[in-house]
Design an enzyme around this catalytic site. Structure first.
Site, PDB file in Angstrom:
ATOM      1  N   HIS A   1      -6.664   6.738  48.800  1.00  0.00           N
ATOM      2  CA  HIS A   1      -5.933   7.464  48.984  1.00  0.00           C
ATOM      3  C   HIS A   1      -4.350   7.560  49.132  1.00  0.00           C
ATOM      4  O   HIS A   1      -4.466   8.217  50.281  1.00  0.00           O
ATOM      5  CB  HIS A   1      -6.420   8.844  49.334  1.00  0.00           C
ATOM      6  CG  HIS A   1      -7.424   9.842  48.099  1.00  0.00           C
ATOM      7  ND1 HIS A   1      -7.007   9.625  46.465  1.00  0.00           N
ATOM      8  CD2 HIS A   1      -8.782   9.495  48.145  1.00  0.00           C
ATOM      9  CE1 HIS A   1      -8.489   9.973  45.889  1.00  0.00           C
ATOM     10  NE2 HIS A   1      -9.096   9.842  46.394  1.00  0.00           N
TER      11      HIS A   1
ATOM     12  N   ASN B   1      -8.123   2.655  42.164  1.00  0.00           N
ATOM     13  CA  ASN B   1      -7.643   3.621  42.373  1.00  0.00           C
ATOM     14  C   ASN B   1      -7.149   4.682  43.574  1.00  0.00           C
ATOM     15  O   ASN B   1      -7.895   4.480  44.606  1.00  0.00           O
ATOM     16  CB  ASN B   1      -8.838   4.559  42.015  1.00  0.00           C
ATOM     17  CG  ASN B   1      -9.328   3.786  41.141  1.00  0.00           C
ATOM     18  OD1 ASN B   1     -10.611   3.779  40.481  1.00  0.00           O
ATOM     19  ND2 ASN B   1      -8.252   3.873  39.720  1.00  0.00           N
TER      20      ASN B   1
ATOM     21  N   ARG C   1       3.772 -10.729  45.326  1.00  0.00           N
ATOM     22  CA  ARG C   1       4.794 -10.455  46.560  1.00  0.00           C
ATOM     23  C   ARG C   1       3.729  -9.354  47.381  1.00  0.00           C
ATOM     24  O   ARG C   1       4.821  -8.944  48.572  1.00  0.00           O
ATOM     25  CB  ARG C   1       6.040 -10.658  46.131  1.00  0.00           C
ATOM     26  CG  ARG C   1       6.056 -11.951  45.639  1.00  0.00           C
ATOM     27  CD  ARG C   1       7.899 -12.151  45.278  1.00  0.00           C
ATOM     28  NE  ARG C   1       8.338 -10.916  44.571  1.00  0.00           N
ATOM     29  CZ  ARG C   1       8.470 -11.076  42.934  1.00  0.00           C
ATOM     30  NH1 ARG C   1       8.419 -12.745  42.641  1.00  0.00           N
ATOM     31  NH2 ARG C   1       9.254 -10.283  42.948  1.00  0.00           N
TER      32      ARG C   1
ATOM     33  N   ASP D   1     -18.522   7.855  42.092  1.00  0.00           N
ATOM     34  CA  ASP D   1     -17.412   8.913  42.355  1.00  0.00           C
ATOM     35  C   ASP D   1     -17.814   9.796  41.170  1.00  0.00           C
ATOM     36  O   ASP D   1     -16.824  10.714  40.999  1.00  0.00           O
ATOM     37  CB  ASP D   1     -16.191   8.315  41.616  1.00  0.00           C
ATOM     38  CG  ASP D   1     -15.419   9.324  42.443  1.00  0.00           C
ATOM     39  OD1 ASP D   1     -15.584  10.182  43.318  1.00  0.00           O
ATOM     40  OD2 ASP D   1     -13.617   8.621  42.687  1.00  0.00           O
TER      41      ASP D   1
END
Length: 369
Positions: free
Chosen positions: A185, A209, A217, A262
Site C-alpha cells: 500500500h 496490488n 524505466r 487476502d
C-alpha cells in the site's frame, strides 16, 4: 499412525512415493515396516497450507475482536486445507485494533491454528490505501506497534508499511528486529524500496496490488523486491492478477513466491453486501469491490483454491505447493515447526486426489475432516 504408499511432497520440493508415521508430530518418512492405518496409493500428501494474509471468512473478520468469530473462521480454513493462519487486521483506530489483538491473544483454536498476527495497517499511504479506511491511516509509529504487539501477546509476525511515509525508515529498522516487515500500500519508487529492504524489510504485500506498476524505466517496489531477494505475496483468484503475469512472476521470483488469499468476510458466503474495516463492499460472482466502485477489496477464495488456480494457469504443482506451505512458514519465521513434511514438525498435512481435490485434513496428527 502409519500412512503408506503416498505421493508425498518432500522438503526438497519433489514428489515421491513414501510412507509416513506420525503422532502429533511427524515421526518418520521413508520405507516403513508395519501394517498401514491408511493406504494412500495414488494420493498426494502435501503439508498443511499456511495463509499469512487473510482478513476473514464466513461473515467474520479478524478485526471484529470476536473470539467466536475467530473460531468460526478457523473451522472454515481447516475445511479448506489451511492448517495455520495469520489473522490479518485492517487500517483501524488503535483502540479497535487493540480489542482485536486481545481477542486473538485469548483465542484457542479447535481447528486451524493461529500462527501469528499480520498488521496490514494502519501504516499505509493514502494514494494506495485501496479498501483501507483513509481516516484511520497512521504514520509509521514504533511505539504504537509495540503497544499493539503487546496487546496480542507478542505474536505479531508480519506488519505492512508504506516505506515512503514519514518515520518509515526508523520504524523498519526497529520493528524488523522483532517481526517481518513487508512493503505494501505504497507509492515508493525503486530507490525508496531498495532503501527499505536494506533497512530490514524482507517481504512484499500482494505484489502489483496497492503499489505503482512495473515500468521498464521505473521498476518501483516490484523491481526492488526482486533485486533485494524479498519474498512476495500474490493473490491468485484470476481477478487481481492476469494468469500470464502469474506465470511470469513464478518464474521471476521462484522460491520467494508466497500465495495468499487476502480473503474477506464474504469468503465462503453467497454474493451480496458485506463490510470491510467499516466500509461497505459488495460481492458479485465472487468478485469483492468497494460498494459502488471497481476498487477490488480483497478476495473470496481460499489458499487451496489459489493453488488449484495457479496449476490450471500452467504453474508446476511443486512450485504451487511450495509457495503455499514452505514460503509462508519462512515469512513468519515458523519453518522449524510447519511448512514441510519433516521429522519433528507438526503432522499438519492434506490428502489430495490426482485432480487436487481435498480428501482429508490432519492437524497435529488428528484427522479434522
Amino acid at each position: 499412525m502409519l500412512i503408506k504408499n503416498a505421493t508425498l511432497f518432500g522438503a526438497d520440493k519433489t514428489f515421491s512415493v513414501q510412507d509416513m508415521a506420525f503422532g502429533e508430530t511427524i515421526e518418520a518418512i521413508g520405507k516403513i515396516e508395519g501394517e498401514a492405518d491408511l493406504d494412500a496409493t495414488g494420493k498426494y500428501i502435501i503439508p498443511g497450507l499456511i495463509d499469512v494474509h487473510t482478513h476473514g471468512a464466513m461473515e467474520e473478520d479478524a478485526s471484529d475482536g470476536s473470539i467466536e468469530g475467530l473460531e468460526k473462521m478457523s473451522h472454515y480454513y481447516a475445511e479448506n486445507g489451511v492448517t495455520s493462519w495469520c489473522p490479518t487486521t485492517m487500517t483501524l483506530l488503535e483502540p479497535t485494533l487493540e480489542t482485536a489483538m486481545h481477542a486473538i491473544r485469548d483465542f484457542e483454536s479447535q481447528a486451524a491454528r493461529v500462527a501469528g498476527v499480520h498488521l496490514e495497517g494502519p501504516f499505509l499511504c493514502y494514494a494506495k490505501r485501496g479498501a483501507q479506511a483513509a481516516e484511520c491511516l497512521h504514520k509509521p509509529d514504533v511505539e504504537m506497534f509495540k503497544r499493539l504487539n503487546a496487546a496480542s501477546g507478542n505474536i505479531v509476525k508480519l506488519v505492512t508499511v508504506a516505506c515512503e511515509e514519514e518515520g518509515a525508515m526508523p520504524f523498519i529498522e526497529e520493528v524488523s528486529k522483532s517481526c517481518t516487515v513487508s512493503l505494501g500500500h505504497t507509492v515508493a519508487n525503486y530507490d525508496q524500496a531498495m532503501a527499505a529492504y536494506a533497512a530490514g524489510a524482507s517481504h512484499t504485500t500482494h505484489l502489483f496490488n496497492g503499489m505503482n506498476p512495473l515500468h521498464h524505466r521505473d521498476p518501483n517496489v516490484i523491481g526492488a523486491a526482486f533485486d533485494s531477494n524479498a519474498t512476495v505475496e500474490l493473490i491468485c483468484d484470476g481477478l487481481h492478477i492476469h494468469p500470464s503475469v502469474i506465470r511470469m512472476m513464478f518464474k521471476l521470483y521462484g522460491e520467494k513466491m508466497c500465495l495468499i488469499s487476502d480473503s474477506l468476510r464474504c469468503a465462503g458466503m453467497p454474493d451480496g453486501d458485506y463490510t470491510l474495516g467499516g466500509q461497505p463492499i459488495e460481492m458479485k460472482n465472487g468478485k469483492a469491490t468497494l460498494k459502488g466502485s471497481d476498487t477490488l477489496a480483497g478476495s473470496s477464495i481460499s489458499v487451496l483454491k489459489a493453488v488449484q488456480n495457479v496449476v490450471s494457469f500452467g504453474v508446476k504443482l511443486e512450485d504451487a505447493v511450495w509457495s503455499a506451505t514452505a514460503v509462508p512458514a519462512q515469512v513468519i519465521k515458523a519453518y522449524d515447526k510447519i511448512g514441510s513434511l519433516e521429522k519433528g514438525k507438526y503432522a499438519d498435512f492434506l490428502i489430495l486426489d490426482k485432480d487436487l481435490n481435498l480428501e482429508a485434513v490432519y492437524i497435529g496428527g488428528k484427522k479434522y475432516c
